[in-house]
Structures are given as structure tokens and as C-alpha cells.
Design a protein around this motif. Structure first.
Motif, PDB file in Angstrom:
ATOM      1  N   LYS A   1      -1.629   3.239  -6.318  1.00 37.45           N
ATOM      2  CA  LYS A   1      -3.059   2.979  -6.501  1.00 37.45           C
ATOM      3  C   LYS A   1      -3.603   2.237  -5.288  1.00 37.45           C
TER       4      LYS A   1
ATOM      5  N   ASP B   1       0.858  -1.188   0.000  1.00 32.38           N
ATOM      6  CA  ASP B   1       0.000   0.000   0.000  1.00 32.38           C
ATOM      7  C   ASP B   1       0.898   1.243   0.000  1.00 32.38           C
TER       8      ASP B   1
ATOM      9  N   TRP C   1      -1.229  -4.013  -6.293  1.00 29.31           N
ATOM     10  CA  TRP C   1      -1.112  -3.455  -4.948  1.00 29.31           C
ATOM     11  C   TRP C   1      -1.818  -4.372  -3.950  1.00 29.31           C
TER      12      TRP C   1
ATOM     13  N   SER D   1      -5.726  -2.955  -6.719  1.00 27.46           N
ATOM     14  CA  SER D   1      -5.590  -2.486  -8.098  1.00 27.46           C
ATOM     15  C   SER D   1      -4.490  -3.267  -8.815  1.00 27.46           C
ATOM     16  N   GLU D   2      -4.656  -3.412 -10.113  1.00 26.97           N
ATOM     17  CA  GLU D   2      -3.644  -4.030 -10.968  1.00 26.97           C
ATOM     18  C   GLU D   2      -3.345  -3.089 -12.126  1.00 26.97           C
ATOM     19  N   GLN D   3      -2.110  -3.073 -12.586  1.00 28.10           N
ATOM     20  CA  GLN D   3      -1.740  -2.194 -13.694  1.00 28.10           C
ATOM     21  C   GLN D   3      -0.564  -2.790 -14.452  1.00 28.10           C
TER      22      GLN D   3
END
Length: 425
Positions: free
Chosen positions: A291, A16, A320, A295-297
Motif C-alpha cells: 500500500k 515502500d 508503510w 497507509s496502515e492496515q
């Protein structure tokens, strides 16, 4: 037919508030073939130091080595020979020839050997003139897209300011690749490293002039095995993302970050030079806006491009999480090569401190190098370090400087500092 593949090794989980994603991207080339398969598209220049310090055995060995090298340049390859002192002179093709570079064939090979035999040692050393002349010669044959040079010297660049050499290196960067070789103990590692690093080559110590011929033979064999003239590592990052660095970390450490060119606003390209059948590892670090947990990116897309065609691709991801058992993991590959990059730095910093008479700093830095060499399993680095320091405790990096360490042992450690051991998978 040449094929490339890319593999990505990382811990994709970020804590985080985390922002930085690290990955090791392994790019492997197979079926590349050799330079000889691209007839007329390959050029080779041999630059031999002929300053006064080369008089005697060293020049005799260099002449023999250059002649051996000519035997390993395939017919059809463009080639030239440069004599370097405080000025540079093209000795083959002969200075009165109407062309600056010719294709190898039996008669040209024989004449090239005769030209080499006539080399004499005189004058000082100004390597910028050698590099600029090589660049001018290569430019006369634009069809030769794969360009490689060998630079051999036994001394310091004493006949010009260092800024002159640096300017020449900047001016010829991207125009050809160059491997630099130093003979004996009177040359400066940092000078040749500057040349080789910028020109995507290697720097090596040849302690005994008798070893020049074997080294030249190996260099030419490696050069002629490269069937892909040039490739780029391309890194895409999302809007708001930032590339922190791109480093080649195997087989040697080379920081490519400052070599970035813009492909699109989100894609940067980094030069990798020519390829043979081989595998290289790259450390890519990207900073992203944090994020929310869950969340995924896609953090980065890493591609290898040859002649503007993407031939391999790998994805760096970011997820995250508030699970510390996931986010606390360090990718073994990332940890290994982070240590290897630091190892190269502390060896060079330690030797520089020792040369400056700062024994306290030298001891700390070289002690850290011993510790890192053990942690990363770099047995070759440990062996070289033992010739420069007495090791009391490898694990804690406790060492004492050797009073009897030779200049050649220190130079051998310095030139090999960027060589890495591959991660065990």
C-alpha cells in the motif's frame, strides 16, 4: 479458572513496496488446573516396545518404568497398556476383557502392574500397528477428550516399510497426542520425530535404560497437569492477505503451517494440543498487497480458541513508511526465533550429511549451527555441538568434525535440535 492472554512483538513498519509482516505472538495460560479436574475425560495409553532387541536390562527397566507410570495416573483416568513388536497387542485390560480401556482405581492399578510384569521380548518392530491399536482403544471411550500416549522403543522400525508408519501417523493425527522415547543408540531419530511432531508431542533420547522410570514419571506428571484438553491458534487475514507460515517457536520449533483447517474463508485454525499453566511463542508471517506510504492496515488477528470460544487475542499491524530508521529495525523477538528455527534445520541437515559421508556439507552446516547458537544465546545447543565438533571460532562458525564423537552424542544433538531458548525481554 483458566485465563489466557496474548502479547504481540513486531516491527509494524514496512518499507515502500513492502509486503511481509512478521510477529511473535506469546500466549500464556494461567489457572488451568490439572487433567484430574476433568473426571472421566482423560485417557492415557502406554506403548512399550517388546521386540526381541529389548531382551534383558532394557525390557526390565521398561517394565519398571511402566509400573512407576501407573502410580502417577490419577484414579478416574482411563488407561490401557500396549505391547508392541511386529504386531501390537493390548495387554491391559487383558485381551479377553470385554472393554478396551478402563478407569484407574487401586485394583486396576495392581492388575495393570501384573500385566506389565508378564511382558516378554520377541519379534520385530512395526510401530504403525502400535499407533493404530492405540487409536482404536481411544475411540472406544469417546467421553475421553484429552488423550495422551507414551511410545517407548529401542530399535528401528524394521518390520514394515517407512511408508506404512507414515500412513499410520497421518491416519491418527488429531486423534491423540503422543510423546516418543528412544532408548540407547539403535533407534532412528527421524522416525520418532515424525511420530511426535505430527501428534504434538516430544521426542527424547534416553541414553541409559536406568533413566526410563524418571522420564516416564516426568511425562505423566506433565500430562496430568494439562487442564485444557485442546486449543486452536486461529489466524485471521484481510481479503487479499496470505499466511506465509505459522510456527511454534518456543519451547520447541514446530511448523504448524500445513496443519491449517478452514474456519471461514479468512480464518485458518492451527492445532496446539493440550495446555497446562505455561507460555508458548508462535511466529506468524503474513503477506499483504503493498500500500502507499502512510497507509496502515491490520495484517492479522491471532487468537487462541478453546472449545470454539476465543480466550485470547492479539493484533499484528502493518504501517508503510519511507523512514528507513523505522523500517530497517528488526524485532528482537522475530530475529531471535528466526535464528532458532534455522538452528534446528542446520543441525538436522548437518547430522544427515555426516551420516551420508558428506563431511564437507556436514562441516558447513554444523559450523553454521555453532554460529547461530552463539547469536541466539542457546548455550545448551552450543554444549551439545561441542561433543560433535571441535569449535575453532564460534562467531564465524569455524569447526572441525570430531572423529571420536559417539553415536549417542550425535543422537542427543539431533533430538534436542528443536528445543529453543526463550528470547530475553
Amino acid at each position: 479458572m483458566a485465563t489466557f492472554r496474548a502479547e504481540v512483538f513486531q516491527n509494524e513498519f514496512l518499507p515502500d513496496g513492502g509486503t511481509d509482516a512478521h510477529a511473535i505472538v506469546t500466549v500464556t495460560a494461567e489457572g488451568v488446573g490439572g487433567a484430574a479436574t476433568t473426571a472421566g475425560g482423560v485417557a492415557e495409553i502406554i506403548m512399550v516396545d517388546t521386540s526381541g532387541s529389548m531382551t534383558g536390562q532394557t525390557l526390565a527397566a521398561a517394565k519398571h518404568a511402566a509400573q512407576v507410570a501407573l502410580d502417577h495416573i490419577p484414579d478416574g483416568t482411563w488407561f490401557a497398556i500396549v505391547s508392541g513388536s511386529h504386531v501390537a497387542q493390548r495387554v491391559f485390560p487383558y485381551p479377553n476383557a470385554p472393554v478396551a480401556i478402563v478407569q484407574m482405581e487401586p485394583r486396576a492399578r495392581a492388575e495393570g502392574k501384573r500385566a506389565v510384569e508378564r511382558l516378554v521380548a520377541q519379534g520385530g518392530t512395526a510401530m504403525s500397528t502400535w499407533l493404530r491399536l492405540a487409536d482404536q482403544i481411544f475411540a472406544t471411550q469417546p467421553a475421553a477428550t484429552q488423550r495422551h500416549a507414551i511410545l517407548l522403543t529401542d530399535g528401528k522400525n524394521e518390520s514394515e516399510p517407512r511408508t506404512e508408519l507414515s500412513a499410520a501417523v497421518r491416519d491418527v493425527t488429531g486423534r491423540f497426542q503422543c510423546d516418543a522415547r528412544g532408548v540407547g543408540s539403535h533407534w532412528q531419530v527421524d522416525e520418532l520425530r515424525e511420530v511426535a511432531t505430527a501428534l504434538l508431542g516430544g521426542v527424547e533420547l534416553i541414553a541409559d535404560p536406568a533413566g526410563i522410570a524418571d522420564d516416564f514419571r516426568d511425562l505423566l506428571t506433565a500430562s496430568m497437569a494439562r487442564g485444557v484438553a485442546d486449543a486452536q491458534l486461529r489466524v485471521w487475514t484481510p481479503q487479499g492477505g496470505q499466511v506465509l507460515f505459522v510456527r511454534q517457536v518456543a519451547p520447541t520449533v514446530e511448523d504448524l503451517t500445513a496443519r491449517r483447517t478452514v474456519v471461514t474463508p479468512l480464518i485458518g485454525a492451527y492445532p496446539t494440543g493440550a495446555w497446562a499453566d505455561e507460555s508458548r511463542d508462535y511466529h506468524v508471517a503474513v503477506r499483504l498487497p503493498s500500500k502507499p506510504v502512510g497507509s496502515e492496515q491490520l495484517a492479522a488477528r491471532v487468537q487462541l480458541a478453546v472449545a470454539d470460544e476465543v480466550v485470547a487475542s492479539g493484533l499484528v499491524k502493518a504501517v508503510w513508511s519511507d523512514d528507513s530508521s523505522l523500517t530497517a529495525r528488526i524485532s528482537p523477538e522475530v530475529a531471535h526465533y528466526t535464528g532458532q528455527a534455522e538452528l534446528a534445520d542446520v543441525i538436522q541437515e548437518g547430522l544427515a550429511a555426516k551420516a551420508a559421508g558428506d563431511e564437507a556439507t556436514a562441516t558447513v552446516k554444523l559450523g553454521r549451527a555453532v554460529q547461530l547458537a552463539k547469536e541466539t544465546g542457546n548455550a545448551e545447543a552450543t554444549s551439545r555441538l561441542r561433543r560433535v565438533v571441535e569449535i575453532d571460532d564460534e562467531e564465524h562458525g569455524t569447526v572441525r568434525l570430531k572423529r571420536s564423537a559417539s553415536k549417542l552424542d550425535e543422537m542427543a544433538l539431533d533430538t534436542a535440535s528443536t528445543k529453543t531458548s526463550r528470547v530475553r525481554r
